[in-house]
Design an enzyme around this catalytic site. Structure first.
Site, PDB file in Angstrom:
ATOM      1  N   LYS A   1      -7.396   6.456  10.393  1.00 35.20           N
ATOM      2  CA  LYS A   1      -8.840   6.466  10.650  1.00 35.20           C
ATOM      3  C   LYS A   1      -9.078   6.990  12.065  1.00 35.20           C
ATOM      4  CE  LYS A   1      -9.915   2.932   7.308  1.00 35.20           C
ATOM      5  NZ  LYS A   1     -10.457   1.612   6.997  1.00 35.20           N
TER       6      LYS A   1
ATOM      7  N   GLY B   1       0.782  -1.242   0.000  1.00 34.33           N
ATOM      8  CA  GLY B   1       0.000   0.000   0.000  1.00 34.33           C
ATOM      9  C   GLY B   1       0.806   1.280   0.000  1.00 34.33           C
TER      10      GLY B   1
ATOM     11  N   ASP C   1      -5.692  -0.420  -1.809  1.00 36.36           N
ATOM     12  CA  ASP C   1      -6.409  -1.344  -2.690  1.00 36.36           C
ATOM     13  C   ASP C   1      -7.680  -1.889  -2.086  1.00 36.36           C
ATOM     14  OD1 ASP C   1      -4.973  -3.010  -0.726  1.00 36.36           O
ATOM     15  OD2 ASP C   1      -5.756  -4.671  -1.914  1.00 36.36           O
TER      16      ASP C   1
ATOM     17  N   ASP D   1      -5.039   1.742  10.781  1.00 35.77           N
ATOM     18  CA  ASP D   1      -6.419   1.303  11.027  1.00 35.77           C
ATOM     19  C   ASP D   1      -6.491   0.633  12.396  1.00 35.77           C
ATOM     20  OD1 ASP D   1      -9.044   0.501  10.764  1.00 35.77           O
ATOM     21  OD2 ASP D   1      -8.687  -0.965   9.189  1.00 35.77           O
TER      22      ASP D   1
ATOM     23  N   PHE E   1     -13.853   2.546   4.272  1.00 31.17           N
ATOM     24  CA  PHE E   1     -12.855   1.820   3.495  1.00 31.17           C
ATOM     25  C   PHE E   1     -12.504   2.645   2.265  1.00 31.17           C
ATOM     26  CE2 PHE E   1     -10.896  -1.374   0.875  1.00 31.17           C
ATOM     27  CZ  PHE E   1     -10.155  -2.086   1.804  1.00 31.17           C
ATOM     28  N   VAL E   2     -11.234   2.969   2.103  1.00 26.89           N
ATOM     29  CA  VAL E   2     -10.823   3.850   1.008  1.00 26.89           C
ATOM     30  C   VAL E   2      -9.842   3.152   0.066  1.00 26.89           C
ATOM     31  CG1 VAL E   2     -11.209   6.010   2.260  1.00 26.89           C
ATOM     32  CG2 VAL E   2      -9.004   4.857   2.483  1.00 26.89           C
TER      33      VAL E   2
ATOM     34  N   ASP F   1       0.632   3.267   4.327  1.00 22.70           N
ATOM     35  CA  ASP F   1      -0.454   4.017   3.701  1.00 22.70           C
ATOM     36  C   ASP F   1      -1.497   4.462   4.709  1.00 22.70           C
ATOM     37  OD1 ASP F   1      -1.250   1.392   4.163  1.00 22.70           O
ATOM     38  OD2 ASP F   1      -2.058   1.032   2.170  1.00 22.70           O
TER      39      ASP F   1
ATOM     40  N   ARG G   1      -5.158   0.619  -6.870  1.00 19.53           N
ATOM     41  CA  ARG G   1      -3.985   1.293  -6.304  1.00 19.53           C
ATOM     42  C   ARG G   1      -3.524   2.453  -7.182  1.00 19.53           C
ATOM     43  NH1 ARG G   1      -2.136  -2.025  -2.144  1.00 19.53           N
ATOM     44  NH2 ARG G   1      -2.290  -4.252  -2.484  1.00 19.53           N
TER      45      ARG G   1
HETATM   46  P1  IMP Z   1      -3.792  -2.070  10.506  1.00 17.97           P
HETATM   47  O1  IMP Z   1      -2.728  -3.065  10.869  1.00 17.97           O
HETATM   48  O2  IMP Z   1      -5.171  -2.553  10.857  1.00 17.97           O
HETATM   49  O3  IMP Z   1      -3.529  -0.679  11.030  1.00 17.97           O
HETATM   50  O4  IMP Z   1      -3.901  -2.078   8.950  1.00 17.97           O
HETATM   51  C1  IMP Z   1      -3.157  -1.379   8.150  1.00 17.97           C
HETATM   52  C2  IMP Z   1      -3.185  -1.994   6.769  1.00 17.97           C
HETATM   53  O5  IMP Z   1      -4.483  -2.432   6.382  1.00 17.97           O
HETATM   54  C3  IMP Z   1      -2.803  -0.922   5.819  1.00 17.97           C
HETATM   55  O6  IMP Z   1      -1.432  -1.018   5.541  1.00 17.97           O
HETATM   56  C4  IMP Z   1      -3.657  -1.200   4.613  1.00 17.97           C
HETATM   57  O7  IMP Z   1      -2.950  -2.015   3.726  1.00 17.97           O
HETATM   58  C5  IMP Z   1      -4.835  -1.972   5.102  1.00 17.97           C
HETATM   59  N1  IMP Z   1      -6.031  -1.101   5.213  1.00 17.97           N
HETATM   60  C6  IMP Z   1      -6.602  -0.631   6.337  1.00 17.97           C
HETATM   61  N2  IMP Z   1      -7.655   0.159   6.069  1.00 17.97           N
HETATM   62  C7  IMP Z   1      -7.758   0.200   4.722  1.00 17.97           C
HETATM   63  C8  IMP Z   1      -8.655   0.883   3.810  1.00 17.97           C
HETATM   64  O8  IMP Z   1      -9.583   1.632   4.174  1.00 17.97           O
HETATM   65  N3  IMP Z   1      -8.413   0.664   2.487  1.00 17.97           N
HETATM   66  C9  IMP Z   1      -7.417  -0.124   2.018  1.00 17.97           C
HETATM   67  N4  IMP Z   1      -6.551  -0.762   2.834  1.00 17.97           N
HETATM   68  C10 IMP Z   1      -6.724  -0.608   4.169  1.00 17.97           C
HETATM   69 MG    MG Z   2      -0.871  -2.255   3.606  1.00 18.25          MG
END
Ligand code: IMP
Ligand code: MG
Length: 181
Positions: free
Chosen positions: A134, A47, A162, A106, A155-156, A103, A168
């Site tokens: 977020k 990402g 992606d 979350d 979700f973006v 990127d 992407r």
């Molecule tokens: P985390 O470990 O839950 O913080 O997730 C982070 C990863 O999840 C990011 O590097 C993204 O690849 C993916 N991700 C989280 N939210 C989104 C979204 O809204 N769109 C696309 N990918 C996301």
């Molecule tokens: Mg990622």
């Protein structure tokens, strides 16, 4: 492709302006720190590819890059399934300033897992930079020094992000129409 987008949240123009500002912030912080050394960027695949390409050109430091792959949203899933790290961190992080680049923040488990892994290599400093965060508790509570934009819990896609590995290449960041998911 473009027809699958419901709403554009952040235009390419806004992204580019904000990356300029992030670059200035990072330069200000790391200039002193890195006078005697280099910075190691650790972009998290896939990402962050577009973000890191733009961000690194704002940093005039001596830079090395070591990419690492992490996946938590296999295929069409839109909820994190726990982090899988793949690939290995660059060797020799000891005494280096390390900047993790992702990127979006979350659940925070990706950044937390990688920070923890890097900390075992005795770097001089570890910082994280994400383009998007977020505005949910798990993300807001994850240590992250540089954040491009805080966005609602939607979700973006686009600018590297992606859905099922598509979208992407969209230059703006937006949400997807229901029919596209
Ligand atoms: P985390 O470990 O839950 O913080 O997730 C982070 C990863 O999840 C990011 O590097 C993204 O690849 C993916 N991700 C989280 N939210 C989104 C979204 O809204 N769109 C696309 N990918 C996301
Ligand atoms: Mg990622």
């Amino acid at each position: 492709m473009q027809g699958d987008i419901e709403k554009i949240l952040i235009t390419r123009q806004k992204i580019s302006e904000r990356i300029g500002e992030l670059g200035r912030e990072i330069r200000r912080d790391l200039d002193d720190l890195s006078r005697d050394g280099e910075i190691v960027l650790v972009p998290i695949l896939t990402g962050s590819i577009i973000f890191v390409a733009d961000l690194m050109r704002e940093l005039p430091h001596k830079i090395r890059i070591g990419v690492i792959a992490a996946s938590s949203y296999p295929g069409k899933s839109m909820q994190s399934k726990g982090v899988q790290l793949a690939g290995s961190l660059p060797a020799d992080l000891a005494d280096k300033h390390v900047l993790i680049v992702d990127d979006i923040l979350d659940s925070g488990s990706t950044i937390r897992a990688i920070r923890k892994e890097i900390a075992t290599r005795h770097p001089r400093s570890v910082r994280a930079c994400v383009l998007l965060r977020k505005t949910i508790p798990s993300a807001m509570q994850t240590p992250c020094e540089y954040v491009g934009f805080d966005i609602p819990d939607e979700f973006v896609v686009g600018y590297g992000l992606d859905y099922d590995n598509y979208y992407r290449n969209l230059p703006d960041i937006g949400t997807l129409k229901k029919e596209a998911m």
